[in-house]
Design a protein around this motif. Structure first.
Motif, PDB file in Angstrom:
ATOM      1  N   GLY A  92       0.777  -1.226   0.000  1.00 30.91           N
ATOM      2  CA  GLY A  92       0.000   0.000   0.000  1.00 30.91           C
ATOM      3  C   GLY A  92       0.801   1.265   0.000  1.00 30.91           C
ATOM      4  O   GLY A  92       0.242   2.355   0.074  1.00 30.91           O
ATOM      5  N   VAL A  93       2.140   1.178  -0.099  1.00 36.59           N
ATOM      6  CA  VAL A  93       2.973   2.376  -0.085  1.00 36.59           C
ATOM      7  C   VAL A  93       2.972   2.994  -1.478  1.00 36.59           C
ATOM      8  O   VAL A  93       3.177   2.306  -2.475  1.00 36.59           O
ATOM      9  CB  VAL A  93       4.412   2.049   0.350  1.00 36.59           C
ATOM     10  N   ARG A  94       2.734   4.302  -1.538  1.00 39.92           N
ATOM     11  CA  ARG A  94       2.765   4.984  -2.827  1.00 39.92           C
ATOM     12  C   ARG A  94       3.267   6.405  -2.628  1.00 39.92           C
ATOM     13  O   ARG A  94       3.257   6.937  -1.516  1.00 39.92           O
ATOM     14  CB  ARG A  94       1.382   4.990  -3.478  1.00 39.92           C
ATOM     15  N   SER A  95       3.712   7.007  -3.711  1.00 41.55           N
ATOM     16  CA  SER A  95       4.097   8.409  -3.686  1.00 41.55           C
ATOM     17  C   SER A  95       3.380   9.129  -4.811  1.00 41.55           C
ATOM     18  O   SER A  95       3.124   8.554  -5.873  1.00 41.55           O
ATOM     19  CB  SER A  95       5.616   8.561  -3.842  1.00 41.55           C
ATOM     20  N   PHE A  96       3.031  10.384  -4.578  1.00 42.21           N
ATOM     21  CA  PHE A  96       2.411  11.189  -5.622  1.00 42.21           C
ATOM     22  C   PHE A  96       2.698  12.657  -5.333  1.00 42.21           C
ATOM     23  O   PHE A  96       3.146  13.021  -4.243  1.00 42.21           O
ATOM     24  CB  PHE A  96       0.906  10.935  -5.731  1.00 42.21           C
ATOM     25  N   VAL A  97       2.447  13.474  -6.331  1.00 43.69           N
ATOM     26  CA  VAL A  97       2.719  14.901  -6.221  1.00 43.69           C
ATOM     27  C   VAL A  97       1.411  15.674  -6.257  1.00 43.69           C
ATOM     28  O   VAL A  97       0.555  15.431  -7.112  1.00 43.69           O
ATOM     29  CB  VAL A  97       3.639  15.390  -7.360  1.00 43.69           C
ATOM     30  N   LEU A  98       1.249  16.591  -5.316  1.00 41.94           N
ATOM     31  CA  LEU A  98       0.125  17.527  -5.311  1.00 41.94           C
ATOM     32  C   LEU A  98       0.632  18.849  -5.881  1.00 41.94           C
ATOM     33  O   LEU A  98       1.695  19.341  -5.494  1.00 41.94           O
ATOM     34  CB  LEU A  98      -0.395  17.739  -3.889  1.00 41.94           C
ATOM     35  N   LYS A  99      -0.130  19.420  -6.796  1.00 42.87           N
ATOM     36  CA  LYS A  99       0.291  20.665  -7.423  1.00 42.87           C
ATOM     37  C   LYS A  99      -0.893  21.599  -7.537  1.00 42.87           C
ATOM     38  O   LYS A  99      -2.006  21.183  -7.861  1.00 42.87           O
ATOM     39  CB  LYS A  99       0.894  20.391  -8.800  1.00 42.87           C
ATOM     40  N   HIS A 100      -0.648  22.884  -7.269  1.00 49.09           N
ATOM     41  CA  HIS A 100      -1.703  23.890  -7.391  1.00 49.09           C
ATOM     42  C   HIS A 100      -1.072  25.195  -7.864  1.00 49.09           C
ATOM     43  O   HIS A 100       0.016  25.573  -7.412  1.00 49.09           O
ATOM     44  CB  HIS A 100      -2.403  24.085  -6.048  1.00 49.09           C
ATOM     45  N   ASP A 101      -1.744  25.875  -8.781  1.00 45.44           N
ATOM     46  CA  ASP A 101      -1.167  27.061  -9.418  1.00 45.44           C
ATOM     47  C   ASP A 101      -1.711  28.379  -8.876  1.00 45.44           C
ATOM     48  O   ASP A 101      -1.453  29.431  -9.468  1.00 45.44           O
ATOM     49  CB  ASP A 101      -1.394  26.995 -10.929  1.00 45.44           C
ATOM     50  N   GLU A 102      -2.462  28.334  -7.802  1.00 47.82           N
ATOM     51  CA  GLU A 102      -2.944  29.553  -7.159  1.00 47.82           C
ATOM     52  C   GLU A 102      -2.409  29.623  -5.739  1.00 47.82           C
ATOM     53  O   GLU A 102      -2.310  28.596  -5.062  1.00 47.82           O
ATOM     54  CB  GLU A 102      -4.472  29.576  -7.133  1.00 47.82           C
ATOM     55  N   PRO A 103      -2.046  30.814  -5.250  1.00 48.97           N
ATOM     56  CA  PRO A 103      -1.498  30.915  -3.886  1.00 48.97           C
ATOM     57  C   PRO A 103      -2.513  30.446  -2.840  1.00 48.97           C
ATOM     58  O   PRO A 103      -3.727  30.585  -3.014  1.00 48.97           O
ATOM     59  CB  PRO A 103      -1.164  32.399  -3.741  1.00 48.97           C
ATOM     60  N   LEU A 104      -1.984  29.913  -1.747  1.00 45.64           N
ATOM     61  CA  LEU A 104      -2.814  29.287  -0.727  1.00 45.64           C
ATOM     62  C   LEU A 104      -3.234  30.288   0.343  1.00 45.64           C
ATOM     63  O   LEU A 104      -2.482  31.207   0.684  1.00 45.64           O
ATOM     64  CB  LEU A 104      -2.047  28.139  -0.060  1.00 45.64           C
ATOM     65  N   ASP A 105      -4.428  30.078   0.866  1.00 51.24           N
ATOM     66  CA  ASP A 105      -4.882  30.823   2.037  1.00 51.24           C
ATOM     67  C   ASP A 105      -4.325  30.130   3.280  1.00 51.24           C
ATOM     68  O   ASP A 105      -4.406  28.903   3.406  1.00 51.24           O
ATOM     69  CB  ASP A 105      -6.409  30.844   2.087  1.00 51.24           C
ATOM     70  N   MET A 106      -3.754  30.889   4.211  1.00 57.42           N
ATOM     71  CA  MET A 106      -3.079  30.322   5.361  1.00 57.42           C
ATOM     72  C   MET A 106      -4.009  29.478   6.233  1.00 57.42           C
ATOM     73  O   MET A 106      -3.652  28.376   6.672  1.00 57.42           O
ATOM     74  CB  MET A 106      -2.449  31.440   6.198  1.00 57.42           C
ATOM     75  N   ILE A 107      -5.206  29.958   6.492  1.00 57.50           N
ATOM     76  CA  ILE A 107      -6.122  29.231   7.362  1.00 57.50           C
ATOM     77  C   ILE A 107      -6.572  27.925   6.702  1.00 57.50           C
ATOM     78  O   ILE A 107      -6.640  26.867   7.341  1.00 57.50           O
ATOM     79  CB  ILE A 107      -7.334  30.108   7.735  1.00 57.50           C
ATOM     80  N   ARG A 108      -6.880  27.991   5.405  1.00 56.78           N
ATOM     81  CA  ARG A 108      -7.269  26.774   4.709  1.00 56.78           C
ATOM     82  C   ARG A 108      -6.115  25.771   4.658  1.00 56.78           C
ATOM     83  O   ARG A 108      -6.328  24.564   4.771  1.00 56.78           O
ATOM     84  CB  ARG A 108      -7.741  27.112   3.292  1.00 56.78           C
ATOM     85  N   TRP A 109      -4.888  26.258   4.492  1.00 54.40           N
ATOM     86  CA  TRP A 109      -3.713  25.381   4.524  1.00 54.40           C
ATOM     87  C   TRP A 109      -3.579  24.716   5.898  1.00 54.40           C
ATOM     88  O   TRP A 109      -3.282  23.527   5.995  1.00 54.40           O
ATOM     89  CB  TRP A 109      -2.447  26.141   4.173  1.00 54.40           C
TER      90      TRP A 109
END
Length: 322
Positions: free
Chosen positions: A224-241
C-alpha cells in the motif's frame, strides 16, 4: 503557525546512517572518514550500555566522536542526541558535517523528527537518511524484523552492501523490493560499504527539490505504499492550509510517512519550504519570491491521491471566517 519562518544559513548538514545489525554501517562511516571530504563529527548510538562501535571508528580524534549508550535514540535518546550535537558545535573547530550512526534496531523517525525541530534546525540541517542493507540476508531480515521496513521507508539513499556475496538475480530482487518500499531513494550497489562520499553526503534530500521523474510519475507500491505529487497554481490561504495540514497530514501519522515541497501563500511573498516526517513538520521562508505555484511530494500507505489533490486545491479558496 508559520509566522516565525525565517531563512537560516550556514547550518551544519547531518546524515543519518541506519541499517540492520551487521549490514555494514560502521564500515561505511569509516570509509567516508577515510575519504575526508569534510571535517566530520560522528555520533554513534549503541543499543546496550557497553559501547563497541565507537571504538571501531577510525582516524578521528576522540573529541569528534560521541558514543551514546544510555538507550536507543528512537526510544529515549532525544535529549542525549541534542546534547551530543551541541557539544560538537561548541568545539573550537566545529565540524563541517555530522554523521549519526543508529543502532541496528532503531526506528529512524524520532531521530529525523529531532533534527527537524526548529531549535535544532537553527544550527543543523538534516541532509538525508542512508540505509545499509545486507544483500544476501535481506529477505530473511525483512521478514523477521519489521524495524527494517521503517529504516527503508524513510531512506533517501539505499546502500545494497555485500553484493559480492549475492548473485545477480538476488541483487535485482533486493533492489526492486527496496525501491518499492522507498520510492524516492537513490540505490547504490557495493561491497565492503565502499561508497563515494558524493553519492551519499550533501545530497540535500530534505531541500524538497522535485525532480521531473517524481513530478510526472505516480507510483503504486507493495504494502500500500505509494508516492504522488500535489500541485496547485494559485497561492494558498493560510487558514485553509492549516486545515489541510491538520486533517490530511498531522492526524494521519500511521499513513502519511513523508511530505516535502514548496508552498506559495497569499500573504507571504517568498517561497516556503515545507517538510514533514509523520506528525512533525517544519516550514521556512526562502529568499526567492514564489510564482504562485505549490508542489508537495507525499509518501504514505493507502492514500487516495484524488482525494488529497481535491483537498489541496481547496487551500486557495477565500479565507475561512467564523
Amino acid at each position: 503557525m508559520l509566522k516565525d519562518m525565517r531563512v537560516i544559513r550556514n547550518r551544519i548538514p547531518v546524515t543519518v546512517i541506519g541499517g540492520f545489525l551487521g549490514a555494514g554501517k560502521t564500515t561505511l562511516v569509516n570509509h567516508l572518514i577515510r575519504q575526508n571530504p569534510y571535517k566530520l563529527g560522528v555520533i554513534v548510538n549503541e543499543f546496550g550500555s557497553l559501547g563497541v562501535d565507537g571504538a571501531l571508528i577510525e582516524n578521528l580524534p576522540d573529541e569528534d566522536i560521541t558514543e551514546l549508550t544510555a538507550g536507543c535514540l528512537c526510544c529515549s535518546g532525544r535529549n542525549d542526541l541534542i546534547e551530543a550535537l551541541v557539544k560538537l558545535v561548541a568545539r573550537p573547530q566545529r565540524p563541517e558535517y555530522v554523521l549519526i550512526e543508529l543502532s541496528g534496531l532503531a526506528d529512524p523517525v524520532p531521530v529525523m523528527q529531532t533534527l527537524l525541530d526548529p531549535q535544532v534546525r537553527a544550527l543543523f540541517e538534516l541532509d538525508g537518511l542512508v540505509t545499509v542493507l545486507d544483500a544476501r540476508n535481506f529477505y530473511t531480515t525483512l521478514e523477521q524484523n519489521p524495524e527494517m521496513a521503517l529504516q527503508l521507508a524513510y531512506a533517501s539513499s539505499i546502500v545494497i552492501n555485500k553484493s559480492d556475496l549475492a548473485d545477480q538475480e538476488l541483487l535485482d530482487l533486493v533492489q526492486d523490493t527496496s525501491s518499492k518500499l522507498a520510492p524516492l531513494a537513490k540505490v547504490i550497489r557495493t561491497h565492503h560499504s565502499e561508497v563515494a562520499s558524493d553519492q551519499v553526503l550533501n545530497q540535500k534530500h530534505f531541500s524538497a527539490d522535485l525532480t521531473e521523474d517524481v513530478l510526472e510519475t505516480t507510483h503504486q507500491h507493495t504494502a500500500g505504499v505509494r508516492s504522488f505529487v500535489l500541485k496547485h497554481d494559485e497561492p494558498l490561504d493560510m487558514i485553509r492550509w492549516h486545515y489541510f495540514l491538520q486533517k490530511f497530514i498531522l492526524e494521519r501519522p500511521g499513513h502519511v510517512l513523508r511530505v516535502k515541497g514548496y508552498l506559495a501563500f497569499k500573504d507571504i511573498p517568498e517561497e516556503v519550504l515545507f517538510q514533514a516526517v509523520r506528525d512533525i513538520f517544519s516550514a521556512e521562508a526562502l529568499t526567492d519570491p514564489h510564482d504562485n505555484t505549490s508542489q508537495l511530494v507525499v509518501i504514505g500507505r493507502d492514500l487516495d491521491r484524488e482525494m488529497y489533490q481535491a483537498a489541496f486545491r481547496e487551500c486557495s479558496g477565500d479565507p475561512i471566517t467564523a
